[in-house]
Scaffold this motif. Structure first.
Motif, PDB file in Angstrom:
ATOM      1  N   ILE A  14     -24.966 -19.560 -15.252  1.00  0.00           N
ATOM      2  CA  ILE A  14     -25.978 -20.579 -14.457  1.00  0.00           C
ATOM      3  C   ILE A  14     -25.322 -21.535 -13.354  1.00  0.00           C
ATOM      4  CG2 ILE A  14     -26.094 -22.517 -15.331  1.00  0.00           C
ATOM      5  CD1 ILE A  14     -27.702 -21.208 -17.731  1.00  0.00           C
ATOM      6  N   VAL A  15     -23.542 -21.395 -14.460  1.00  0.00           N
ATOM      7  CA  VAL A  15     -22.461 -22.294 -13.535  1.00  0.00           C
ATOM      8  C   VAL A  15     -22.507 -22.157 -12.025  1.00  0.00           C
ATOM      9  CG1 VAL A  15     -20.709 -23.278 -13.365  1.00  0.00           C
ATOM     10  CG2 VAL A  15     -21.890 -22.989 -15.326  1.00  0.00           C
ATOM     11  N   ASN A  16     -22.105 -20.414 -12.195  1.00  0.00           N
ATOM     12  CA  ASN A  16     -21.892 -19.604 -10.284  1.00  0.00           C
ATOM     13  C   ASN A  16     -23.158 -20.084  -9.805  1.00  0.00           C
ATOM     14  OD1 ASN A  16     -21.532 -17.806  -9.091  1.00  0.00           O
ATOM     15  ND2 ASN A  16     -20.992 -15.684  -9.858  1.00  0.00           N
ATOM     16  N   ARG A  17     -24.274 -19.646 -10.298  1.00  0.00           N
ATOM     17  CA  ARG A  17     -25.424 -19.496  -9.432  1.00  0.00           C
ATOM     18  C   ARG A  17     -25.515 -20.678  -8.810  1.00  0.00           C
ATOM     19  NH1 ARG A  17     -25.071 -15.467 -10.628  1.00  0.00           N
ATOM     20  NH2 ARG A  17     -26.654 -13.774 -11.139  1.00  0.00           N
ATOM     21  N   GLU A  40     -23.577 -23.441  -8.076  1.00  0.00           N
ATOM     22  CA  GLU A  40     -21.861 -23.579  -7.880  1.00  0.00           C
ATOM     23  C   GLU A  40     -22.697 -23.315  -6.528  1.00  0.00           C
ATOM     24  OE1 GLU A  40     -18.486 -24.111  -9.459  1.00  0.00           O
ATOM     25  OE2 GLU A  40     -19.090 -25.509 -10.692  1.00  0.00           O
ATOM     26  N   ALA A  41     -22.629 -22.131  -6.353  1.00  0.00           N
ATOM     27  CA  ALA A  41     -22.681 -21.246  -5.400  1.00  0.00           C
ATOM     28  C   ALA A  41     -23.674 -21.490  -4.321  1.00  0.00           C
ATOM     29  CB  ALA A  41     -23.231 -19.915  -5.323  1.00  0.00           C
ATOM     30  N   GLY A  42     -25.483 -21.790  -4.933  1.00  0.00           N
ATOM     31  CA  GLY A  42     -25.916 -22.321  -4.077  1.00  0.00           C
ATOM     32  C   GLY A  42     -25.158 -23.321  -3.400  1.00  0.00           C
ATOM     33  N   THR A  43     -24.957 -24.779  -4.422  1.00  0.00           N
ATOM     34  CA  THR A  43     -24.574 -25.652  -3.155  1.00  0.00           C
ATOM     35  C   THR A  43     -23.626 -25.432  -2.312  1.00  0.00           C
ATOM     36  OG1 THR A  43     -24.609 -26.691  -5.516  1.00  0.00           O
ATOM     37  CG2 THR A  43     -23.739 -28.088  -3.799  1.00  0.00           C
ATOM     38  N   VAL A  44     -22.275 -24.161  -1.823  1.00  0.00           N
ATOM     39  CA  VAL A  44     -22.023 -24.109  -1.492  1.00  0.00           C
ATOM     40  C   VAL A  44     -22.497 -23.623  -0.064  1.00  0.00           C
ATOM     41  CG1 VAL A  44     -19.903 -22.573  -0.551  1.00  0.00           C
ATOM     42  CG2 VAL A  44     -19.926 -24.550  -2.907  1.00  0.00           C
ATOM     43  N   HIS A  45     -23.470 -22.846  -0.176  1.00  0.00           N
ATOM     44  CA  HIS A  45     -24.536 -22.479   1.235  1.00  0.00           C
ATOM     45  C   HIS A  45     -25.255 -22.969   0.848  1.00  0.00           C
ATOM     46  CE1 HIS A  45     -21.824 -18.998   0.913  1.00  0.00           C
ATOM     47  NE2 HIS A  45     -21.194 -18.929  -0.103  1.00  0.00           N
ATOM     48  N   GLU A  46     -25.908 -23.735   1.064  1.00  0.00           N
ATOM     49  CA  GLU A  46     -27.059 -24.842   1.307  1.00  0.00           C
ATOM     50  C   GLU A  46     -27.207 -24.987   2.792  1.00  0.00           C
ATOM     51  OE1 GLU A  46     -28.886 -28.936  -0.028  1.00  0.00           O
ATOM     52  OE2 GLU A  46     -27.220 -28.689  -0.841  1.00  0.00           O
ATOM     53  N   MET A  53     -30.402 -14.687  -2.561  1.00  0.00           N
ATOM     54  CA  MET A  53     -30.921 -14.324  -4.170  1.00  0.00           C
ATOM     55  C   MET A  53     -31.318 -15.407  -4.462  1.00  0.00           C
ATOM     56  SD  MET A  53     -34.095 -11.587  -4.325  1.00  0.00           S
ATOM     57  CE  MET A  53     -34.500 -12.277  -5.910  1.00  0.00           C
ATOM     58  N   ARG A  54     -29.111 -14.656  -4.512  1.00  0.00           N
ATOM     59  CA  ARG A  54     -28.670 -15.588  -5.936  1.00  0.00           C
ATOM     60  C   ARG A  54     -28.365 -17.456  -5.264  1.00  0.00           C
ATOM     61  NH1 ARG A  54     -23.342 -12.163  -7.687  1.00  0.00           N
ATOM     62  NH2 ARG A  54     -24.450 -10.140  -8.735  1.00  0.00           N
ATOM     63  N   ILE A  76     -32.142 -24.542  -9.886  1.00  0.00           N
ATOM     64  CA  ILE A  76     -31.945 -24.637 -10.919  1.00  0.00           C
ATOM     65  C   ILE A  76     -31.992 -26.310 -11.473  1.00  0.00           C
ATOM     66  CG2 ILE A  76     -30.971 -24.532 -13.210  1.00  0.00           C
ATOM     67  CD1 ILE A  76     -29.652 -21.816 -12.024  1.00  0.00           C
ATOM     68  N   PRO A  77     -32.295 -26.739 -12.328  1.00  0.00           N
ATOM     69  CA  PRO A  77     -32.001 -27.968 -12.342  1.00  0.00           C
ATOM     70  C   PRO A  77     -30.958 -29.012 -13.322  1.00  0.00           C
ATOM     71  CG  PRO A  77     -33.890 -27.877 -14.507  1.00  0.00           C
ATOM     72  CD  PRO A  77     -32.879 -26.281 -13.555  1.00  0.00           C
ATOM     73  N   GLY A  78     -30.327 -29.444 -12.618  1.00  0.00           N
ATOM     74  CA  GLY A  78     -29.422 -30.389 -13.187  1.00  0.00           C
ATOM     75  C   GLY A  78     -28.936 -30.595 -14.243  1.00  0.00           C
ATOM     76  N   SER A  79     -29.865 -31.107 -14.850  1.00  0.00           N
ATOM     77  CA  SER A  79     -29.658 -31.105 -16.101  1.00  0.00           C
ATOM     78  C   SER A  79     -29.524 -30.066 -16.521  1.00  0.00           C
ATOM     79  CB  SER A  79     -31.145 -31.677 -16.878  1.00  0.00           C
ATOM     80  OG  SER A  79     -32.248 -30.655 -16.439  1.00  0.00           O
ATOM     81  N   CYS A  80     -29.963 -28.919 -15.886  1.00  0.00           N
ATOM     82  CA  CYS A  80     -29.500 -27.474 -17.120  1.00  0.00           C
ATOM     83  C   CYS A  80     -28.048 -26.967 -16.646  1.00  0.00           C
ATOM     84  CB  CYS A  80     -30.557 -25.820 -15.748  1.00  0.00           C
ATOM     85  SG  CYS A  80     -29.832 -24.420 -17.087  1.00  0.00           S
ATOM     86  N   TYR A  81     -27.672 -26.844 -15.344  1.00  0.00           N
ATOM     87  CA  TYR A  81     -26.212 -27.039 -15.278  1.00  0.00           C
ATOM     88  C   TYR A  81     -25.189 -27.877 -16.296  1.00  0.00           C
ATOM     89  CZ  TYR A  81     -21.895 -27.294 -12.324  1.00  0.00           C
ATOM     90  OH  TYR A  81     -21.114 -27.385 -11.962  1.00  0.00           O
ATOM     91  N   LEU A  82     -25.679 -29.843 -16.177  1.00  0.00           N
ATOM     92  CA  LEU A  82     -25.060 -29.989 -17.024  1.00  0.00           C
ATOM     93  C   LEU A  82     -24.592 -29.426 -18.566  1.00  0.00           C
ATOM     94  CD1 LEU A  82     -23.274 -32.622 -17.317  1.00  0.00           C
ATOM     95  CD2 LEU A  82     -25.576 -33.474 -18.518  1.00  0.00           C
ATOM     96  N   ARG A  83     -25.724 -29.546 -18.712  1.00  0.00           N
ATOM     97  CA  ARG A  83     -25.495 -28.346 -20.547  1.00  0.00           C
ATOM     98  C   ARG A  83     -25.119 -26.896 -20.424  1.00  0.00           C
ATOM     99  NH1 ARG A  83     -31.246 -29.854 -20.731  1.00  0.00           N
ATOM    100  NH2 ARG A  83     -32.448 -27.444 -19.604  1.00  0.00           N
TER     101      ARG A  83
END
Length: 215
Positions: A146-149, A151-157, A173-174, A181-188
């Motif tokens: 989850i963390v990887n997806r 953060e990588a999605g943000t970097v390559h936005e 796709m990654r 993925i919702p921000g709340s999921c990333y925080l959890r």
């Protein structure tokens, strides 16, 4: 590195990109503790997971490169002492955890056989082998994904918006998954990461381990 055209190389390991190619090419890859070496100037994938480390043809070479990267050139003269072959009692008093379950359930038989042989070599060198399981291993894998997806999605936005055709389908796709993925999921996931760090530290403490061996 494997064909000897250079003495060593630099890799960035987020989910295995130092260790996996080193293993497949028969060379030595070292992923240091996260944050031990600077990632300045390296294009990120997942900033809270990205780790820089050396790939070399031998353990002494990998250690020399690591010490240079860590600005510990004062220690390079002692590499031979640090990597000298162990005698019959070289590992006496060292407690090595061997984790089953998550780490061995889906292994190919030949890989499991090689790992078992390596553990027996450690035992012959005097180490005390402690068999254990880490119940949090599968959860750690899920949290890292989850963390990887995200953060990588943000970097390559920006690249996803402007140059999506320059990416392979799997990578695209990654990155796209990370963006939905919702921000709340990333925080959890980040909170769970701390719980899992405490959990693996507890495993070391409860079994009095010095190191863990896994495939």
């Amino acid at each position: 590195v494997a064909i000897g055209s250079c003495l060593g190389a630099l890799g960035r390991d987020t989910g295995g990109s130092i260790r996996t190619p080193a293993s497949l090419c028969g060379v030595v890859g070292l992923k240091p503790t996260w944050g031990r070496l600077s990632t300045a100037g390296v294009y990120p994938l997942s900033p809270s997971l990205d780790t820089i480390g050396p790939i070399a043809r031998s353990v002494p070479d990998a250690l020399t490169l690591y010490l240079a990267l860590a600005d510990r050139v004062d220690a390079i003269d002692h590499v031979d002492d640090l990597t000298a072959p162990f005698g019959p009692e070289g590992l006496a008093g060292v407690r090595i955890g061997v984790l089953g379950g998550f780490f061995t359930d889906d292994l190919q038989p030949d890989v499991l056989a090689r790992v078992t042989d390596a553990v027996e070599d450690l035992r012959r060198l005097g180490a005390e082998i402690v068999e254990a399981t880490w119940d949090g291993a599968a959860a750690a894998r899920a949290v890292a994904a989850i963390v990887n997806r995200v953060e990588a999605g943000t970097v390559h936005e920006t690249h996803l918006r402007t140059d999506p055709d320059l990416m392979g389908q799997d990578a695209r796709m990654r990155f796209e998954t990370g963006q939905i993925i919702p921000g709340s999921c990333y925080l959890r996931a980040r909170l769970a990461r701390q719980v899992l760090r405490d959990d693996i530290a507890r495993l070391y403490r409860d079994h009095r381990l010095d190191v863990i061996v896994v495939p």
